[in-house]
Design a protein around this motif. Structure first.
Motif, mmCIF file in Angstrom:
data_model
loop_
_atom_site.group_PDB
_atom_site.id
_atom_site.type_symbol
_atom_site.label_atom_id
_atom_site.label_comp_id
_atom_site.label_asym_id
_atom_site.label_seq_id
_atom_site.Cartn_x
_atom_site.Cartn_y
_atom_site.Cartn_z
ATOM 1 N N ASN A 223 0.761 -1.237 0.100
ATOM 2 C CA ASN A 223 -0.207 0.127 0.211
ATOM 3 C C ASN A 223 0.874 1.288 -0.171
ATOM 4 O OD1 ASN A 223 -2.240 -1.304 0.099
ATOM 5 N ND2 ASN A 223 -2.313 -1.570 2.192
ATOM 6 N N GLY A 226 1.284 4.096 -3.850
ATOM 7 C CA GLY A 226 0.921 5.309 -4.304
ATOM 8 C C GLY A 226 1.486 6.621 -3.488
ATOM 9 N N TYR A 227 1.573 6.279 -2.025
ATOM 10 C CA TYR A 227 2.600 7.305 -1.393
ATOM 11 C C TYR A 227 3.841 7.694 -2.009
ATOM 12 C CZ TYR A 227 5.381 9.019 2.399
ATOM 13 O OH TYR A 227 6.396 9.719 3.205
ATOM 14 N N GLN A 230 2.965 9.644 -5.524
ATOM 15 C CA GLN A 230 2.665 11.043 -5.227
ATOM 16 C C GLN A 230 3.692 12.037 -4.879
ATOM 17 O OE1 GLN A 230 -0.057 10.547 -1.965
ATOM 18 N NE2 GLN A 230 -1.939 11.013 -3.040
ATOM 19 N N LYS A 259 -1.473 -0.276 -8.965
ATOM 20 C CA LYS A 259 -0.291 0.500 -9.229
ATOM 21 C C LYS A 259 -0.359 1.280 -10.408
ATOM 22 C CE LYS A 259 1.612 -0.434 -5.281
ATOM 23 N NZ LYS A 259 1.383 -1.812 -5.005
ATOM 24 N N ALA A 262 -2.357 4.327 -9.942
ATOM 25 C CA ALA A 262 -1.494 5.431 -9.109
ATOM 26 C C ALA A 262 -0.535 5.926 -10.146
ATOM 27 C CB ALA A 262 -0.929 4.802 -7.914
ATOM 28 N N GLU A 265 -2.063 8.412 -12.348
ATOM 29 C CA GLU A 265 -2.870 9.581 -11.565
ATOM 30 C C GLU A 265 -1.357 10.464 -11.301
ATOM 31 O OE1 GLU A 265 -5.413 10.887 -10.821
ATOM 32 O OE2 GLU A 265 -4.917 12.468 -9.687
ATOM 33 N N SER A 266 -0.190 9.874 -10.886
ATOM 34 C CA SER A 266 0.995 10.609 -10.999
ATOM 35 C C SER A 266 1.839 10.921 -12.022
ATOM 36 C CB SER A 266 1.793 9.860 -9.630
ATOM 37 O OG SER A 266 0.980 9.375 -8.781
#
Ligand SMILES: CSC[C@H]1O[C@H](OP(=O)(O)O)[C@H](O)[C@@H]1O
Length: 357
Positions: A223, A226-227, A230, A259, A262, A265-266
């Motif tokens: 998990n 994403g961190y 970002q 993944k 994410a 998105e990033s």
């Protein structure tokens, strides 16, 4: 690959093909144990138990299982049934079905010693083809990673990967990690974030592989991806695949899709590395890829090592806990920047142009 200075592969044979030896990956990273399969049933069991795992590797293991199946079936009456059992050992990686189909075609019309000899030579040929394909994937991947690295001078290129698609998932060199090994050989500085990848924790295999190769790697919780993305701590995501549909949709270990979301998105490029033996041109889209449902027990338990170094399994959830354990998910082609194959880096939409005639 070298392990403590010794060249090593994940699977090989002795006694002229009567014995198939392999690394039991359920004991890594705690213990490097080599097991010997002398029957096709035992090799099928090794695939089902994930002692041998990874799409390209289970394809080659399936081919060796077929060679063992031929060796003790002189009349040839059993072969069709045995090949069906081998092909169904795990449903998602197309490599297994592809390998069995190729062995069946190669052995058609052959009998006795000639059939045994051809089975063994075809399995050996498939193993060498896998190694060559993975080295080529590594060269194409390193070219791509060098360009990304040169755009970020002064620091190692930050690569996130999921599950294990290293040399342990193939006969040698790996797919997603093959480019990392080639970068190391070419002097391109990289660092790998290795998703632990519950429930079977194949990320520990990635961490072990890269640490054994002296490469910088950091284990992270699934998990955390994403961190990291970002916060700009990931420059590129590279994963393996178990089956890729003709439109580029790719099935890989559960969690890969998250993944890819994410990464999109990033603004992080997301690559799938796989040999052509993983592409299923008979499937137009990923919705047709069978997803293996593994035992809920894999979620209720976790494997680890006792203080005395022995590998053990610990229950982390009560036996009565209901658990659903799909082994794979499908990442839609539109979330995939490119597919790194032994024939080059292709856009998902280009795959059909490469469909074998
Ligand atoms: C080089 S493809 C490896 C691929 O296979 C793994 O699945 P499993 O560990 O269940 O055999 C995972 O999906 C990897 O990406």
């Amino acid at each position: 690959m070298l392990v403590e200075g010794k060249p090593m592969r994940t699977i090989w044979t002795e006694d002229e093909g009567d014995s198939v030896l392999y690394i039991d990956q359920t004991l890594l990273p705690y213990e490097l144990r080599i097991r010997t399969a002398r029957s096709w049933e035992r090799l099928v069991q090794a695939i089902e138990r994930m002692e041998v795992r990874g799409a390209p590797l289970i394809g080659v293991a399936g081919a060796w299982a077929a060679a063992l199946a031929v060796a003790d079936d002189p009349g040839g009456n059993e072969l069709r049934r045995r090949l069906e059992v081998i092909a169904s050992a795990r449903p998602t990686a197309v490599n297994l079905q592809w390998a069995v189909k190729r062995m069946s075609a190669r052995l058609s019309g052959l009998e006795g010693r000639e059939r045994i000899r051809c089975a063994r030579s075809e399995a050996a040929r498939m193993a060498e083809e896998d190694v060559a394909a993975n080295r080529s994937i590594g060269r194409y991947a390193a070219r791509l990673l060098r360009a990304l690295s040169e755009a970020r001078p002064g620091r190692p290129l930050q690569i996130l990967t999921h599950c294990n698609a290293g040399w342990l998932a193939t006969v040698d060199y790996g797919t997603a990690l093959s480019g990392v090994y080639q970068c190391s050989a070419d002097g391109i500085p990289v660092h790998v974030w290795a998703d632990e990848t519950r429930p079977r924790l194949q990320g520990l295999l990635t961490e072990w592989e890269l640490r054994m190769a002296g490469l910088p790697v950091t284990l992270v919780a699934d998990n955390a991806g994403g961190y990291l993305m970002q916060r700009g701590l990931v420059d590129v995501v590279i994963v393996g695949a178990d089956r890729i549909a003709a439109n580029g949709d790719a099935a890989n270990k559960i969690g890969t899709y998250l993944k890819a979301l994410a990464a999109r998105e990033s603004g992080v490029p997301f690559y799938v590395a796989a040999p052509f033996s993983t592409i299923d041109f008979s499937l137009s889209r990923g919705s047709g890829i069978p997803i293996e449902k593994r035992s809920g027990g894999e979620l209720r338990e976790i494997r680890g090592v006792r203080p005395d170094g022995s590998v053990s399994t610990l229950r982390i959830a009560p036996q009565q806990t209901d658990a659903f354990n799909p082994g794979f998910d499908v990442t839609p082609a539109e979330l995939i920047t490119g597919i790194i194959t032994e024939k080059g880096v292709l856009r998902p939409s280009e795959l059909l142009e490469w469909r074998p005639q």
